[in-house]
Structures are given as structure tokens and as C-alpha cells.
Design a protein around this motif. Structure first.
Motif, PDB file in Angstrom:
ATOM      1  N   PRO A   6      58.335  25.388  37.443  1.00 32.91           N
ATOM      2  CA  PRO A   6      58.627  25.824  38.802  1.00 32.91           C
ATOM      3  C   PRO A   6      57.569  26.757  39.381  1.00 32.91           C
ATOM      4  O   PRO A   6      56.861  27.465  38.665  1.00 32.91           O
ATOM      5  N   MET A   7      57.487  26.729  40.714  1.00 30.42           N
ATOM      6  CA  MET A   7      56.589  27.586  41.466  1.00 30.42           C
ATOM      7  C   MET A   7      57.415  28.374  42.461  1.00 30.42           C
ATOM      8  O   MET A   7      58.410  27.881  42.983  1.00 30.42           O
ATOM      9  N   THR A   8      56.994  29.612  42.702  1.00 26.69           N
ATOM     10  CA  THR A   8      57.596  30.435  43.741  1.00 26.69           C
ATOM     11  C   THR A   8      56.535  30.563  44.828  1.00 26.69           C
ATOM     12  O   THR A   8      55.494  31.181  44.608  1.00 26.69           O
ATOM     13  N   GLY A   9      56.774  29.924  45.952  1.00 22.23           N
ATOM     14  CA  GLY A   9      55.736  29.854  46.980  1.00 22.23           C
ATOM     15  C   GLY A   9      54.572  29.057  46.430  1.00 22.23           C
ATOM     16  O   GLY A   9      54.734  27.944  45.961  1.00 22.23           O
ATOM     17  N   VAL A  10      53.373  29.661  46.433  1.00 20.13           N
ATOM     18  CA  VAL A  10      52.187  28.988  45.898  1.00 20.13           C
ATOM     19  C   VAL A  10      51.848  29.464  44.493  1.00 20.13           C
ATOM     20  O   VAL A  10      50.843  29.046  43.923  1.00 20.13           O
ATOM     21  N   ASP A  11      52.669  30.361  43.934  1.00 17.13           N
ATOM     22  CA  ASP A  11      52.403  30.932  42.612  1.00 17.13           C
ATOM     23  C   ASP A  11      53.262  30.267  41.542  1.00 17.13           C
ATOM     24  O   ASP A  11      54.460  30.040  41.739  1.00 17.13           O
ATOM     25  N   GLU A  12      52.637  30.003  40.390  1.00 15.10           N
ATOM     26  CA  GLU A  12      53.362  29.408  39.275  1.00 15.10           C
ATOM     27  C   GLU A  12      54.286  30.431  38.643  1.00 15.10           C
ATOM     28  O   GLU A  12      53.897  31.566  38.402  1.00 15.10           O
ATOM     29  N   GLY A  13      55.536  30.050  38.385  1.00 13.51           N
ATOM     30  CA  GLY A  13      56.495  30.907  37.706  1.00 13.51           C
ATOM     31  C   GLY A  13      57.638  31.346  38.601  1.00 13.51           C
ATOM     32  O   GLY A  13      57.728  30.984  39.767  1.00 13.51           O
ATOM     33  N   ILE A  14      58.536  32.136  37.993  1.00 15.19           N
ATOM     34  CA  ILE A  14      59.701  32.686  38.693  1.00 15.19           C
ATOM     35  C   ILE A  14      59.837  34.155  38.323  1.00 15.19           C
ATOM     36  O   ILE A  14      59.358  34.587  37.282  1.00 15.19           O
ATOM     37  N   ALA A  15      60.505  34.914  39.182  1.00 17.27           N
ATOM     38  CA  ALA A  15      60.798  36.312  38.880  1.00 17.27           C
ATOM     39  C   ALA A  15      61.874  36.364  37.796  1.00 17.27           C
ATOM     40  O   ALA A  15      62.722  35.472  37.705  1.00 17.27           O
ATOM     41  N   GLU A  16      61.824  37.399  36.958  1.00 18.55           N
ATOM     42  CA  GLU A  16      62.858  37.551  35.937  1.00 18.55           C
ATOM     43  C   GLU A  16      64.207  37.692  36.613  1.00 18.55           C
ATOM     44  O   GLU A  16      64.321  38.292  37.672  1.00 18.55           O
ATOM     45  N   GLY A  17      65.230  37.132  35.997  1.00 21.81           N
ATOM     46  CA  GLY A  17      66.568  37.245  36.549  1.00 21.81           C
ATOM     47  C   GLY A  17      67.406  36.032  36.221  1.00 21.81           C
ATOM     48  O   GLY A  17      67.026  35.165  35.439  1.00 21.81           O
ATOM     49  N   THR A  18      68.563  35.976  36.858  1.00 22.52           N
ATOM     50  CA  THR A  18      69.517  34.891  36.671  1.00 22.52           C
ATOM     51  C   THR A  18      69.459  33.980  37.886  1.00 22.52           C
ATOM     52  O   THR A  18      69.377  34.459  39.017  1.00 22.52           O
ATOM     53  N   TYR A  19      69.506  32.676  37.628  1.00 20.05           N
ATOM     54  CA  TYR A  19      69.369  31.699  38.702  1.00 20.05           C
ATOM     55  C   TYR A  19      70.494  30.674  38.666  1.00 20.05           C
ATOM     56  O   TYR A  19      71.018  30.357  37.609  1.00 20.05           O
ATOM     57  N   ARG A  20      70.818  30.164  39.833  1.00 16.96           N
ATOM     58  CA  ARG A  20      71.655  28.969  39.949  1.00 16.96           C
ATOM     59  C   ARG A  20      70.681  27.816  40.153  1.00 16.96           C
ATOM     60  O   ARG A  20      69.725  27.937  40.900  1.00 16.96           O
ATOM     61  N   VAL A  21      70.945  26.718  39.476  1.00 17.67           N
ATOM     62  CA  VAL A  21      70.018  25.588  39.498  1.00 17.67           C
ATOM     63  C   VAL A  21      70.641  24.423  40.257  1.00 17.67           C
ATOM     64  O   VAL A  21      71.787  24.047  40.026  1.00 17.67           O
ATOM     65  N   THR A  22      69.856  23.858  41.168  1.00 23.49           N
ATOM     66  CA  THR A  22      70.238  22.636  41.864  1.00 23.49           C
ATOM     67  C   THR A  22      69.179  21.600  41.554  1.00 23.49           C
ATOM     68  O   THR A  22      67.982  21.874  41.660  1.00 23.49           O
ATOM     69  N   ILE A  23      69.611  20.416  41.140  1.00 21.91           N
ATOM     70  CA  ILE A  23      68.680  19.338  40.842  1.00 21.91           C
ATOM     71  C   ILE A  23      69.064  18.137  41.696  1.00 21.91           C
ATOM     72  O   ILE A  23      70.220  17.712  41.697  1.00 21.91           O
ATOM     73  N   VAL A  24      68.086  17.612  42.422  1.00 24.58           N
ATOM     74  CA  VAL A  24      68.312  16.426  43.242  1.00 24.58           C
ATOM     75  C   VAL A  24      67.398  15.338  42.699  1.00 24.58           C
ATOM     76  O   VAL A  24      66.185  15.532  42.589  1.00 24.58           O
ATOM     77  N   TRP A  25      67.991  14.211  42.373  1.00 22.09           N
ATOM     78  CA  TRP A  25      67.236  13.113  41.784  1.00 22.09           C
ATOM     79  C   TRP A  25      67.482  11.850  42.600  1.00 22.09           C
ATOM     80  O   TRP A  25      68.531  11.225  42.499  1.00 22.09           O
ATOM     81  N   PRO A  26      66.514  11.466  43.427  1.00 20.06           N
ATOM     82  CA  PRO A  26      66.697  10.245  44.228  1.00 20.06           C
ATOM     83  C   PRO A  26      66.844   9.032  43.324  1.00 20.06           C
ATOM     84  O   PRO A  26      66.130   8.901  42.330  1.00 20.06           O
ATOM     85  N   ASP A  27      67.766   8.163  43.648  1.00 21.38           N
ATOM     86  CA  ASP A  27      67.992   6.958  42.857  1.00 21.38           C
ATOM     87  C   ASP A  27      66.842   5.984  43.102  1.00 21.38           C
ATOM     88  O   ASP A  27      66.646   5.516  44.228  1.00 21.38           O
ATOM     89  N   PRO A  28      66.043   5.677  42.066  1.00 22.13           N
ATOM     90  CA  PRO A  28      64.889   4.793  42.267  1.00 22.13           C
ATOM     91  C   PRO A  28      65.277   3.367  42.648  1.00 22.13           C
ATOM     92  O   PRO A  28      64.449   2.609  43.127  1.00 22.13           O
ATOM     93  N   LYS A  29      66.542   3.010  42.481  1.00 23.56           N
ATOM     94  CA  LYS A  29      66.986   1.667  42.820  1.00 23.56           C
ATOM     95  C   LYS A  29      67.328   1.507  44.299  1.00 23.56           C
ATOM     96  O   LYS A  29      67.536   0.410  44.769  1.00 23.56           O
ATOM     97  N   VAL A  30      67.381   2.627  45.020  1.00 24.45           N
ATOM     98  CA  VAL A  30      67.735   2.599  46.439  1.00 24.45           C
ATOM     99  C   VAL A  30      66.479   2.837  47.256  1.00 24.45           C
ATOM    100  O   VAL A  30      65.806   3.863  47.085  1.00 24.45           O
ATOM    101  N   ASN A  31      66.156   1.931  48.145  1.00 22.94           N
ATOM    102  CA  ASN A  31      64.999   2.086  49.025  1.00 22.94           C
ATOM    103  C   ASN A  31      65.431   2.749  50.313  1.00 22.94           C
ATOM    104  O   ASN A  31      66.460   2.397  50.895  1.00 22.94           O
ATOM    105  N   ALA A  32      64.647   3.699  50.788  1.00 21.61           N
ATOM    106  CA  ALA A  32      64.940   4.360  52.058  1.00 21.61           C
ATOM    107  C   ALA A  32      64.943   3.320  53.174  1.00 21.61           C
ATOM    108  O   ALA A  32      64.098   2.436  53.225  1.00 21.61           O
ATOM    109  N   GLY A  33      65.893   3.441  54.057  1.00 23.76           N
ATOM    110  CA  GLY A  33      65.945   2.543  55.200  1.00 23.76           C
ATOM    111  C   GLY A  33      66.792   1.307  54.983  1.00 23.76           C
ATOM    112  O   GLY A  33      67.108   0.596  55.912  1.00 23.76           O
ATOM    113  N   GLU A  34      67.137   1.018  53.740  1.00 27.66           N
ATOM    114  CA  GLU A  34      68.014  -0.136  53.492  1.00 27.66           C
ATOM    115  C   GLU A  34      69.448   0.332  53.515  1.00 27.66           C
ATOM    116  O   GLU A  34      69.781   1.417  53.108  1.00 27.66           O
ATOM    117  N   GLY A  35      70.324  -0.452  53.946  1.00 29.22           N
ATOM    118  CA  GLY A  35      71.686  -0.009  53.941  1.00 29.22           C
ATOM    119  C   GLY A  35      72.580  -1.061  54.299  1.00 29.22           C
ATOM    120  O   GLY A  35      73.568  -1.388  54.416  1.00 29.22           O
TER     121      GLY A  35
END
Length: 92
Positions: free
Chosen positions: A63-92
Motif C-alpha cells: 500500500p501507498m499513502t498518497g505518493v509515499d510507500e507505506g502506511i502510518a502505524e495504527g489500526t485499520y479497517r480494510v476494504t477490498i474491491v475485486w472486479p469480476d474478470p468475467k464481466v465486461n464493462a458496458g455489457e448487461g
């Protein structure tokens, strides 16, 4: 998009900007989640800087914080978004 909520972090030293360099790995059903976007939301009110990273073919991200590599020490909540490679944008 699939939202996931678990990542493991391993410290790798401290960056020059007071940030800690970390790496994480995102796996889904035992396989790496290539191309997942990982957002780290600090729980401390004193830190409002969200860090982010994108997983590689092995599911690993740094992870990067802004343009710098790393994170500040502390506790974090994590969100992960993973686009489904089987779904093409614009199809529906």
C-alpha cells in the motif's frame, strides 16, 4: 465487483516519511485475487489518510499513502474491491 474484507500484513521496515512499509496478500478460495484494489481506512481520528494498493498476479500488494510507500502505524479497517474478470464493462 466483489468486496472482500481480509488481508494479512507483514512489516518490511520504515519509510522515510514516517510510514511503515508493509505487504499483504489477498486470496479467494485458495487462489490469488489478481487486480484487487485494497483500501486501508485508519481507525484513529488523528489520521485521515487512506492508503491503497492493487494486488499483483500473486495476490500481493504494497500500500501507498498518497505518493509515499507505506502506511502510518495504527489500526485499520480494510476494504477490498475485486472486479469480476468475467464481466465486461458496458455489457448487461
Amino acid at each position: 465487483c466483489i468486496a472482500l474484507g481480509l488481508a494479512a500484513f507483514a512489516g518490511c521496515g520504515s519509510g522515510g516519511s514516517g510510514l511503515v512499509k508493509v505487504k499483504g496478500k489477498v486470496m479467494v478460495d485458495g487462489s490469488p485475487a489478481q487486480g484487487a484494489v485494497v483500501l486501508l481506512h485508519p481507525e484513529s481520528p488523528a489520521n485521515s489518510n487512506v492508503a491503497s494498493g492493487v494486488t499483483d498476479a500473486s495476490g500481493i500488494f504494497s500500500p501507498m499513502t498518497g505518493v509515499d510507500e507505506g502506511i502510518a502505524e495504527g489500526t485499520y479497517r480494510v476494504t477490498i474491491v475485486w472486479p469480476d474478470p468475467k464481466v465486461n464493462a458496458g455489457e448487461g
